[in-house]
Write a protein that holds these residues in place. Structure first.
Motif, mmCIF file in Angstrom:
data_model
loop_
_atom_site.group_PDB
_atom_site.id
_atom_site.type_symbol
_atom_site.label_atom_id
_atom_site.label_comp_id
_atom_site.label_asym_id
_atom_site.label_seq_id
_atom_site.Cartn_x
_atom_site.Cartn_y
_atom_site.Cartn_z
ATOM 1 N N GLU A 191 0.826 -1.198 0.000
ATOM 2 C CA GLU A 191 0.000 0.000 0.000
ATOM 3 C C GLU A 191 0.866 1.256 0.000
ATOM 4 O OE1 GLU A 191 -2.714 -0.054 3.192
ATOM 5 O OE2 GLU A 191 -3.844 -1.807 2.471
ATOM 6 N N THR A 192 2.064 1.157 0.652
ATOM 7 C CA THR A 192 2.956 2.307 0.736
ATOM 8 C C THR A 192 4.381 1.851 0.458
ATOM 9 O OG1 THR A 192 1.531 3.341 2.390
ATOM 10 C CG2 THR A 192 3.763 4.206 2.175
ATOM 11 N N PHE A 193 5.054 2.565 -0.413
ATOM 12 C CA PHE A 193 6.453 2.312 -0.702
ATOM 13 C C PHE A 193 7.290 3.473 -0.156
ATOM 14 C CE2 PHE A 193 4.200 -0.211 -3.796
ATOM 15 C CZ PHE A 193 4.970 -1.350 -3.953
ATOM 16 N N VAL A 194 8.555 3.163 0.235
ATOM 17 C CA VAL A 194 9.488 4.168 0.737
ATOM 18 C C VAL A 194 10.723 4.138 -0.152
ATOM 19 C CG1 VAL A 194 10.902 4.937 2.664
ATOM 20 C CG2 VAL A 194 8.652 3.935 3.098
ATOM 21 N N ALA A 195 11.153 5.320 -0.597
ATOM 22 C CA ALA A 195 12.295 5.397 -1.498
ATOM 23 C C ALA A 195 13.088 6.654 -1.192
ATOM 24 C CB ALA A 195 11.831 5.390 -2.951
ATOM 25 N N THR A 196 14.357 6.641 -1.600
ATOM 26 C CA THR A 196 15.243 7.791 -1.437
ATOM 27 C C THR A 196 15.962 8.057 -2.747
ATOM 28 O OG1 THR A 196 17.046 6.392 -0.644
ATOM 29 C CG2 THR A 196 15.603 7.344 1.032
ATOM 30 N N VAL A 197 16.345 9.320 -2.939
ATOM 31 C CA VAL A 197 17.108 9.719 -4.102
ATOM 32 C C VAL A 197 17.984 10.890 -3.700
ATOM 33 C CG1 VAL A 197 15.306 11.276 -4.942
ATOM 34 C CG2 VAL A 197 16.988 10.327 -6.538
ATOM 35 N N PRO A 198 19.246 10.938 -4.108
ATOM 36 C CA PRO A 198 20.109 12.060 -3.722
ATOM 37 C C PRO A 198 19.569 13.378 -4.273
ATOM 38 C CG PRO A 198 21.416 10.229 -4.557
ATOM 39 C CD PRO A 198 20.000 9.910 -4.857
ATOM 40 N N GLU A 199 19.739 14.400 -3.431
ATOM 41 C CA GLU A 199 19.357 15.718 -3.916
ATOM 42 C C GLU A 199 20.303 16.136 -5.059
ATOM 43 O OE1 GLU A 199 20.004 18.998 -1.296
ATOM 44 O OE2 GLU A 199 21.653 17.999 -0.242
ATOM 45 N N MET A 200 19.863 17.106 -5.833
ATOM 46 C CA MET A 200 20.622 17.621 -6.967
ATOM 47 C C MET A 200 20.824 16.554 -8.044
ATOM 48 S SD MET A 200 21.214 20.744 -5.885
ATOM 49 C CE MET A 200 22.454 21.337 -7.000
ATOM 50 N N SER A 201 19.977 15.525 -8.081
ATOM 51 C CA SER A 201 20.110 14.477 -9.085
ATOM 52 C C SER A 201 19.652 14.993 -10.448
ATOM 53 C CB SER A 201 19.277 13.252 -8.693
ATOM 54 O OG SER A 201 19.761 12.685 -7.510
ATOM 55 N N ASP A 202 20.207 14.375 -11.497
ATOM 56 C CA ASP A 202 19.820 14.749 -12.863
ATOM 57 C C ASP A 202 18.405 14.282 -13.164
ATOM 58 O OD1 ASP A 202 22.344 15.814 -13.199
ATOM 59 O OD2 ASP A 202 23.166 13.945 -14.019
ATOM 60 N N VAL A 203 17.792 14.908 -14.174
ATOM 61 C CA VAL A 203 16.451 14.521 -14.598
ATOM 62 C C VAL A 203 16.506 13.107 -15.179
ATOM 63 C CG1 VAL A 203 14.537 15.049 -16.173
ATOM 64 C CG2 VAL A 203 15.772 16.897 -15.038
ATOM 65 N N GLY A 204 15.516 12.293 -14.791
ATOM 66 C CA GLY A 204 15.455 10.918 -15.267
ATOM 67 C C GLY A 204 16.149 9.930 -14.371
ATOM 68 N N THR A 205 16.672 10.384 -13.240
ATOM 69 C CA THR A 205 17.304 9.445 -12.308
ATOM 70 C C THR A 205 16.236 8.525 -11.721
ATOM 71 O OG1 THR A 205 18.994 11.074 -11.735
ATOM 72 C CG2 THR A 205 18.675 9.235 -10.212
ATOM 73 N N MET A 206 16.510 7.215 -11.793
ATOM 74 C CA MET A 206 15.538 6.245 -11.296
ATOM 75 C C MET A 206 15.426 6.325 -9.776
ATOM 76 S SD MET A 206 15.509 2.103 -11.710
ATOM 77 C CE MET A 206 14.359 1.098 -10.777
ATOM 78 N N VAL A 207 14.177 6.328 -9.302
ATOM 79 C CA VAL A 207 13.926 6.378 -7.858
ATOM 80 C C VAL A 207 13.533 5.000 -7.346
ATOM 81 C CG1 VAL A 207 12.573 7.450 -6.028
ATOM 82 C CG2 VAL A 207 13.234 8.781 -8.042
ATOM 83 N N ILE A 208 12.484 4.397 -7.931
ATOM 84 C CA ILE A 208 11.981 3.093 -7.498
ATOM 85 C C ILE A 208 11.045 2.565 -8.566
ATOM 86 C CG2 ILE A 208 9.978 4.001 -6.263
ATOM 87 C CD1 ILE A 208 10.388 1.851 -4.140
#
Length: 774
Positions: A151-168
């Motif tokens: 029902e809920t997913f948790v994900a992280t991504v570095p700040e200042m990432s380029d457009v199109g960077t995969m999150v989850i």
């Protein structure tokens, strides 16, 4: 035929009949007997029926019809159904062969059913056809919506990432049939989270959609993803999930001081290593990216202070590096730099990642205790210094600007023998007693200095007093010497080597000189602080002289020269021809002149034998048995039992307790004697010599009455005598040991009044008195 959104399918079953004479339907063969065998091909068969799931009609859902070519329509054929769901889910009309579904079917629960049918004779039950297998397949409809695994997913991504960077990647599943239509064909879309993130419609991969997303501006995002079947067309079913996305921090924020200048203060009494204050730079990053390092780069206090970083708070802690002095310098200025401990090369263009601030530190004045000019003091003094002599001086001053006068005292716990004293004004140390280096080489005392106006401020300094040696002790023997000389010794024989010690410590070492003046012995100095004692003559005799005392004079070489006389004891001994000592004592000499050793041993043995005989005789006497109280075997009535209880009288509280006579036990008056009648007892009793002692008289009377009334008492012709005696007793002594030599003072007339029991005794004693008077 289509019924609304549902599709109804009619299934036709083709039945082919063949004539028995039709060669196409008949196969024949011959056996060994020449008889022709024939096999008839079945005239009808079927494979699959199709039925819709989730049927909502009021009547049972029609599935299909079974028919056999043996059925002539006369009702003689009966159709039988068996297999999965037969009778419970599916039922067949035995006459017409029509199959109906009795329940609503769910393809996701069971997609097909395998059954078999047979036509039999209704009346005989004989099968008209073989069993035929067929399948009823449940046709799928779009009745299940897509579902995500969470029902809920948790994900992280570095700040200042380029457009199109995969999150989850998030995926959903649909329980409908993937092989039929678009019921299970899913399309993903983003309902919430634009324009920051996007999702791939075919596989559910979430990617960043905006460049340079900064965590310090916004850290958390919530994205809602939808999955829709029927390839996303109108009327399709859908499901959603929530994805919580957090931006991970990167080191893109440099540290900065909130102020360009800081002001701190510290007392001058602060110890080295104690903190002065804290300052802190701000860094918008977190965790490892926010760790900072502080350094002092310049300033006049660079050598007086140091800075360290608090690992928990990332603060700069300024500490004291050297002792401070308000009177020497009151203000210091430092330049403190801060930089990140870990740098990311990708973001160095956003720098510089360092900052500086000025710190001014003011030293506060504190009232300090006095300070000694030296620490510690070492004073040397001769051991012959007279009492009251000055041996040294200590000096202390008040470091404060007021410069108060100082008072000096000796800590008496360090000078328990009170050997020293100090002038409280100028700090001069005096001796109270003469010092002896041989008793103690060093004296360690503690001197305290305090301001006169403020006594609590005290400073202590150790003073080590070394006692210097002078030559005031004479040398003496290093040990006690006791040697011997043989009677048959020759002149010039070495009998002893001696050495000396001196408790003094000369600067160049000890050098002793030995001398001896004696007509029988001589001394030779070895020049190494030892000397040899030799005989001047031979032929010593124990009878003439058994002991020689040789006075040896020993002197040292220090100034003033000290000397002493030590005595060497030389015994004259009997030796064999090899010089081995046999005897040195004068007692042995006397014995040798009188009795021989064998005679002495014989005398000692005789004495030991006599002692053993005496001891044995005494032991036999002690083991002799005592004579029994009753020797003869006469009648017990003629015996006299005597009880002689002696003690120290009333004055003796250990031997006998007179309280017993004053507190007799209560008698049992119910018991009577069996050998006498109490009424026949004579009432007359002899009057007690001491009439005033009523307690003793009552006790004796009560004991007499007790014996007369006691059935267990001795016979009537037995005499029990109670003799209570002792020094100081009111009843006086009853023993014959202290009686008069003659019996003239005794009267025995009272025996005639004691009854027939004492008649014979009265005749004996009264007749004795009559003869004496005659």
């Amino acid at each position: 035929i289509f019924c609304g959104m549902r599709m109804c399918v009619c299934v036709c079953v083709c039945v082919c009949e063949f004539s028995q004479n039709d060669s196409a339907g008949i196969a024949s063969s011959s056996n060994s007997d020449g008889k022709i065998l024939r096999r008839t091909k079945r005239g009808w068969m079927w494979n699959t029926f199709v039925i819709m799931e989730e049927y909502t009609g009021s009547l049972d859902q029609y599935v299909g019809k079974l028919h056999s070519d043996k059925d002539r329509g006369d009702g003689s054929v009966k159709y039988v159904l068996s297999g999965e769901g037969a009778g419970m889910v599916f039922e067949i009309n035995a006459t017409s062969g029509d199959i109906h579904a009795k329940k609503r079917l769910d393809r996701e629960a069971k997609a097909f059913y395998t059954l078999r049918a047979q036509a039999v004779n209704r009346f005989t039950g004989q099968p008209l056809e073989d069993w035929s297998n067929f399948t009823i397949k449940v046709h799928d409809i779009n009745d299940n919506e897509p579902k995500f695994s969470k029902e809920t997913f948790v994900a992280t991504v570095p700040e200042m990432s380029d457009v199109g960077t995969m999150v989850i990647q998030v995926t959903a599943s649909d329980a409908d049939d993937e092989d039929y239509g678009n019921s299970a064909k899913l399309v993903y879309s983003i309902l919430q989270g634009q324009p920051y993130f996007s999702v791939d419609p075919s596989n559910g991969i979430i990617r960043t959609a905006l460049p340079n997303m900064i965590r310090e501006n916004r850290e958390k995002y919530q994205v809602v993803i939808q999955a829709k079947d029927m390839a996303g067309q109108m009327g399709g079913l859908s499901g959603t999930t929530v994805v919580n996305i957090t931006l991970q921090d990167v080191n893109n924020s440099p540290p900065r001081f909130p102020h360009t200048a800081y002001h701190l203060s510290v007392p001058e009494s602060a110890q080295v290593g104690s903190p002065v204050g804290r300052i802190k730079a701000n860094d918008a990053d977190v965790g490892r990216n926010a760790e900072m390092r502080y350094t002092i780069t310049s300033g006049d206090g660079h050598d007086m202070f140091s800075v360290v970083t608090d690992g928990e708070t990332q603060e700069a802690i300024i500490t004291v590096k050297k002792p401070l002095d308000f009177e020497g310098k009151r203000l210091y200025q430092l330049k403190v730099d801060v930089t990140n401990a870990y740098l990311d090369p990708r973001f160095l263009h956003m720098g510089p990642f360092t900052d500086s601030a000025t710190v001014r530190i003011t030293v506060q004045d504190v009232d300090e205790p006095p300070v000694f000019t030296r620490n510690p003091y070492i004073i040397e003094v001769q051991e012959d210094t007279l009492a009251g002599s000055s041996i040294g001086m200590v000096t202390a001053r008040d470091p404060d600007a007021d410069n108060h006068p100082v008072r000096y005292t000796i800590d008496r716990y360090t000078d328990l023998e009170r050997l020293f004293n100090i002038d409280s004004i100028n700090g001069t140390i005096y001796t109270l007693q003469s010092l002896d280096r041989e008793m103690s080489k060093w004296h360690n005392i503690s001197i305290a200095a305090s301001e006169i106006s403020k006594p609590p401020l005290i400073t202590r300094v150790p003073v080590f007093i070394k006692v210097l040696d002078i030559n005031d002790n004479a040398p003496e023997f290093a040990m006690f010497y006791e040697t011997f000389v043989c009677e048959n010794v020759k002149a010039g024989q070495l009998i002893q080597t001696i050495s000396a010690v001196d408790t003094d410590e000369p600067l160049v070492g000890h050098k002793f000189a030995f001398s001896l003046h004696n007509p029988n012995f001589t001394l030779i100095d070895n020049e190494d602080n030892t000397a040899r004692i030799l005989t001047r003559r031979g032929g010593f005799n124990r009878r003439e002289m058994s002991l020689y005392l040789l006075p040896v004079v020993i002197s040292d070489n220090d100034y003033p020269i000290q000397s002493s006389t030590s005595t060497l004891t030389v015994r004259v001994c009997a030796c064999d021809s090899d010089g081995n000592v046999r005897s040195c004592s004068t007692e042995a000499l006397l014995l040798s002149a009188g009795l021989s050793t064998g005679a002495l041993v014989a005398i000692l043995l005789c004495i030991i034998i006599l002692l053993m005989i005496v001891v044995l005789f005494a032991a036999l006497r002690r083991q002799r048995k005592k004579e029994p109280l009753i020797i003869s075997k006469e009648d017990v009535r003629d015996n006299v039992v005597s009880y002689n209880d002696e003690g120290g009288g009333e004055e003796d509280t250990q031997a006998f307790d007179i309280g017993t006579l004053r507190n007799p036990e209560v008698m049992d008056t119910n018991k009577l004697r069996r050998d006498i009648i109490p009424d026949m007892l004579f009432p007359f009793r002899r009057v007690s010599p001491i009439k005033d002692n009523t307690d003793v008289r009552d006790f004796i009377n009560s004991r007499l009455q007790e014996n007369d009334s006691d059935p267990t008492a001795p016979p009537y012709d037995s005499l029990a005598t109670y003799a209570y005696e002792g020094n100081g007793s009111l009843a006086e002594s009853l023993s014959s040991l202290e009686s008069a030599a003659t019996e003239g003072d005794q009267e025995f007339d009272y025996l005639s009044h004691w009854g027939p029991q004492f008649k014979k005794l009265a005749d004996m004693y009264i007749a004795k008195d009559t003869g004496r008077e005659t």
